[in-house]
Structures are given as C-alpha cells and as structure tokens.
Motif scaffolding. Sequence first.
Motif, PDB file in Angstrom:
ATOM      1  N   PHE A 222       0.622  -1.334   0.014  1.00 60.28           N
ATOM      2  CA  PHE A 222       0.091  -0.087  -0.077  1.00 60.28           C
ATOM      3  C   PHE A 222       0.923   1.489  -0.107  1.00 60.28           C
ATOM      4  N   LYS A 223       2.132   1.222   0.766  1.00 60.26           N
ATOM      5  CA  LYS A 223       2.849   2.185   0.868  1.00 60.26           C
ATOM      6  C   LYS A 223       3.665   2.561  -0.286  1.00 60.26           C
ATOM      7  N   GLU A 224       4.310   1.414  -0.867  1.00 56.55           N
ATOM      8  CA  GLU A 224       5.101   1.611  -1.964  1.00 56.55           C
ATOM      9  C   GLU A 224       4.451   1.992  -3.497  1.00 56.55           C
ATOM     10  N   PHE A 225       3.099   1.579  -3.553  1.00 55.39           N
ATOM     11  CA  PHE A 225       2.171   1.613  -4.877  1.00 55.39           C
ATOM     12  C   PHE A 225       1.331   2.937  -4.389  1.00 55.39           C
ATOM     13  N   HIS A 226       1.196   3.661  -3.437  1.00 51.97           N
ATOM     14  CA  HIS A 226       0.556   4.815  -3.097  1.00 51.97           C
ATOM     15  C   HIS A 226      -0.873   4.114  -3.275  1.00 51.97           C
ATOM     16  N   ILE A 227      -1.244   3.042  -2.704  1.00 50.15           N
ATOM     17  CA  ILE A 227      -2.784   2.472  -2.855  1.00 50.15           C
ATOM     18  C   ILE A 227      -3.617   2.813  -1.556  1.00 50.15           C
ATOM     19  N   ASP A 228      -4.627   3.663  -1.810  1.00 48.75           N
ATOM     20  CA  ASP A 228      -5.575   4.073  -0.639  1.00 48.75           C
ATOM     21  C   ASP A 228      -6.847   3.614  -0.941  1.00 48.75           C
ATOM     22  N   ASN A 229      -7.707   3.645   0.279  1.00 46.58           N
ATOM     23  CA  ASN A 229      -9.240   3.422   0.003  1.00 46.58           C
ATOM     24  C   ASN A 229      -9.431   2.064  -0.469  1.00 46.58           C
ATOM     25  N   VAL A 230      -8.631   1.112   0.073  1.00 45.49           N
ATOM     26  CA  VAL A 230      -8.840  -0.206  -0.245  1.00 45.49           C
ATOM     27  C   VAL A 230      -8.836  -1.159   1.005  1.00 45.49           C
ATOM     28  N   LYS A 265     -12.833   1.970  -9.351  1.00 44.29           N
ATOM     29  CA  LYS A 265     -11.544   2.385  -9.927  1.00 44.29           C
ATOM     30  C   LYS A 265     -10.447   2.092  -8.839  1.00 44.29           C
ATOM     31  N   ASP A 266     -10.618   2.122  -7.597  1.00 43.47           N
ATOM     32  CA  ASP A 266      -9.766   1.710  -6.878  1.00 43.47           C
ATOM     33  C   ASP A 266      -9.390   0.177  -6.943  1.00 43.47           C
ATOM     34  N   ILE A 267     -10.152  -0.453  -7.060  1.00 46.26           N
ATOM     35  CA  ILE A 267     -10.171  -1.962  -7.344  1.00 46.26           C
ATOM     36  C   ILE A 267      -9.241  -2.239  -8.692  1.00 46.26           C
ATOM     37  N   ASN A 268      -9.527  -1.413  -9.559  1.00 45.21           N
ATOM     38  CA  ASN A 268      -8.965  -1.704 -10.959  1.00 45.21           C
ATOM     39  C   ASN A 268      -7.336  -1.445 -10.866  1.00 45.21           C
ATOM     40  N   HIS A 269      -7.267  -0.473 -10.019  1.00 40.69           N
ATOM     41  CA  HIS A 269      -5.887   0.203  -9.818  1.00 40.69           C
ATOM     42  C   HIS A 269      -5.016  -0.936  -8.897  1.00 40.69           C
ATOM     43  N   ILE A 329     -20.405   3.583   2.910  1.00 42.21           N
ATOM     44  CA  ILE A 329     -19.044   4.216   3.237  1.00 42.21           C
ATOM     45  C   ILE A 329     -17.882   3.155   3.346  1.00 42.21           C
ATOM     46  N   LEU A 330     -16.827   3.509   2.772  1.00 43.14           N
ATOM     47  CA  LEU A 330     -15.832   2.368   2.870  1.00 43.14           C
ATOM     48  C   LEU A 330     -15.234   2.699   4.393  1.00 43.14           C
TER      49      LEU A 330
END
Length: 550
Positions: A222-230, A265-269, A329-330
Amino acid sequence: MAQSLIVLFLAISIGFFAGRLKIGKVSLGVSAVMFVGLFLGHLGYSMQADLIQFVREFGLILFVYGIGIQVGPTFFSSFKKEGLVFNALGVGTVFLGGIIAYLIHILANVKVENAVGLMSGSVTNTPGLGAAKSTLIEIQKQLNLPADHFSDPAIAYAITYPIGVFGIIFLIIVAKNALKIDLEKEVILLKKKNKDHENAIVRQKCRVTKSEVIGKTFKQVFKEFHIDNVIISRQKQSGTKVVYSPSLDSIIKAKDVLMVVAKQKDINHFIDIVGKISTDLFIESEEDVTTKILSVTHKTAIHKTLAELDLYNQYDVKVTRVIRSGLEILAQPSLELFYGDTLMVVGNKEAIQEAEKIIGNSKKILLEPDFLSLFGGLIFGLIIGSIPIVIPSLPVPLKLGLAAGPLLAALFISRYGGVGVIHSYINNGAIHFMKDLGICMFFAAVGIKAGHGFYDNFISNNGWMWIYYGCFITFIPLTLLVLISRFVFKLNFYQMVGIMSGSYTDPAALAFSTKYLDSDIPNQSYATVYPLVTISRILVAQLLILLFAS
C-alpha cells in the motif's frame, strides 16, 4: 374538542384518499388534504382557535424535522460536488420570486401579506406560509393590533397552490419537448460525467501474479504503490481451501486469492498492481470466514472511530463497509460511528459474536421509537428558531421560526450523528410517517381555517387576478432556471428536473417527474437543494412581512 378533532380527522382521511386519485400521471398527493379542508371550512365546519393553531404549528414542525433528518447526511457532502451550483440556482429562484411578489404588492396594490401568500402558494412552499403567519401574529402581539388587522395569507396561498403544482409539471413537459431531450442519451452522459458505477462500494476477487508484490506485506505494498481506500476482506493461499481475514502485516504469496472491497476505480488500480481478476469460488466460502451485518446500538461504539474500536486486533473481525442513511461508506480507520449505522463485518462466527457485544446489534431497540432523541431534537430546533435577530427599523426581530429552526437542528444532528444523548437515527418508516402526519395536520388546519369565507374572499379580492399574478411567480423564475441550467451550466436534464422540483419544494412535481422520466435520478438533486431553499423561502417571506406589512 370532539367536534374539532372529528373535522380534523375527516379532512385528513378524505384528503389522503382524494390525493391518490390520478388525472393521467398527475395526482395531488397529500396537498389534497388542504383542498378538502377548504371545502369543509366553506361548508361551515370549524375547529377551536387554539387547537387549530397548535395542529398547524406542530404539523409543520414534524414535517420539516423529518425532512432535515432524511436529507442531512447527503446535504453537506453534496457541496463538494455540484451542490454549490444546484443551490445557487435554487436560491436564485427564491429571491427572484420574492422580487416579483414585492412588485405585485407595489404595482397591483395587493397587501404584502396577500402577496406573500401568493408567493408561497405559487411555489407550493408550506414552511414559507407558516413563517409568514407566525410573523404576522408576532407583530400583532408586539404592536397590540387587533386580530383582523392583517389579511390571512392562507387565502391567497390556497387560491394559487394549484398553479404551483400543475405549473411546474407543465414546464417539465414543455422543457423536455422544447429542448428536444433524448432521455437515453442524458442517462449515458450523466453516468459518464459522475461515474456512478465507480462511486459505489463493490467487491472483487483477484489472484496475485506480479512478482513485485510477492513476499511483501499489505502495508508495504500500500505504501510503495500509493494505494488508498482499499480493504482486503479475505485471503486464501493457493492449493488450500482455508480462508481468513488478513491484517496489514499479512504476507502476500504467489497465487494468493484476495477479496478486495473498494470503489471500482480503486479496485482496478489495485488489481493492475498485484495480478489479475480471479474466478475462484472457494474464497467466498462461509465455513472459515463469514460475513454478517451488525447495527450500532451500544453506547460503547457510538461516536467511536473504527481505529478506536480496533475490532481486528481485539476480535479478529474486519469491518469492510458502513451503511448510513442508505449510503455505503468504505470502512476507513478514521470513520466515526453513529447510532443506527450498519456495519458489514468479516470474521469467524465466534469472533463476530464477541464483537457483537461491543457493537450492540439490537434490532429491537432500532425498531422502538426513541422519544428522547426526537423531542430533544425538536426542543433544540425550537430554541434555534426562537433566537431573535435584531435588525434596525424592523418592528420585531427576525427569527428563523418554527419551520427553519427545527430544519436546521435536524440537519446539524444528522450531520454529526447526534448531540449528547440526542441521536439522529430514525428508521425510514418512522420518518415517512412523521413527515406525512405533519404535513397532513398542517394542510388540514390551514384549509379548514382558510375555508371560512373562502368564496367571499375569492370574489372580493378578485381571485382570478390573484391566479394571474401567481402565474408570474410560478413561471418566470422557473423558466429562467431552465434556460440558465441548460445553456450556461450545461446541466443534465434529470438533474435539472430535480432542481426545478426542489426549488419549489414540490413533492407532487417530484413524484410526477420520477414516473414521467422513469428514473429516481431527480431525487438526488431535489434533496440537495431542498433544505437551503426551504430556509431561504422562510427568510424571504418573513422579510417581506417585516419590511412592508402596514
């Protein structure tokens, strides 16, 4: 007293039945109660003066409070999107209607209280009428004027109300044909514009195939690839049928199957980074890990964030989604829980049972009415509405009154989940009952009182001219709203129809438009503009009375 109550119940019951009768696709709805009340009043049926005033005011308070609780959660968040434009258009129609009402007062020599009645009826705004009547009573008391010093604005309101109801419906039909609207194209454009399919919280399975993430923890990825809201709700390793809910420190292995919860969109990413979409069925098994819905009813969970509850570390239970007032809401760690929130949790059955003790999940409590919260909120609203705003040269201070005060209180309480022991949760059935009962009580009281001498007043005040004047207030602001919405702001037709109905606070027009367009999309923009428009109409009606009533 018995006779008064019988007349009240007759007006409501017969009016509610009459409101269901349709002419084409149009019905009067609960507004038919007012016309039945007018007819009963015209026939000589009456209610005690004190009782009719109580019924009118109490009904209005219940109605606006129910509206505020219902639309509060979406009202404030809407300003982050197009809500600012929507509300600017809605409030613009309010002030333009006020200007036209003032010009009718000056140029046609119509008493200002009657002009305000024309304005409120022509835009079907009940709280505005209630605020005008309350202000007139206040002026009479402060200046010690006789009870018949002012005309009753309810007469003009009742005369022009049908123009407001049918006028907006007429303009919706005319606008659709004149603008040559292709409804299918409008839906496609709206989805493309708002990307509704990406705003919904969904879940999807994926399989880990990328070497860049294998052997790393979810926290590192999550930190390395800047993944949020997942949120990763489930994990299953290749070659096994064991499913578990992973933590951020869980290690990702090759060919793991993950259940991802997020916006599309966040899932696809996320899937682009870790691997590919999976069709594995074992990860959905409920044997090791199950999904359950819990309702927040225990004080240990109310107004606590998910991070503070720390359900995963304490009970090995993960919250994936929170449902509040119909919105998904997530489940972010910083999300504060309100009474009545619905949590979707993942974990083993024993762990969920332990977490349930903290959350509460008492369906019985949610079904029982909490009168402390309801009437505590109403008291809060009445206090807000009673605060005097002193403006030099006005005969009495300006007040938000019995309509805007409870509406503001409800918006505030629903936005923050409650104040102290007062919480915002009221189940949908109770909200609809409160709104319908309140508006029926108000319409019945207004109709019965205005019905006495209605025909004589119609003749003496040249009621046909009042209808003519009302057409200016109905059609001019609404026509400008259509032109500006479409050609300046390029708004979608479905959204525009919702703004039209919301600007005139007209539930009958909204009901017609949703059936006419076969879509619930107008409901969203209607709810966005309704609160601010209602408050604006109340203030404009009061200002006209305070500035120009003689």
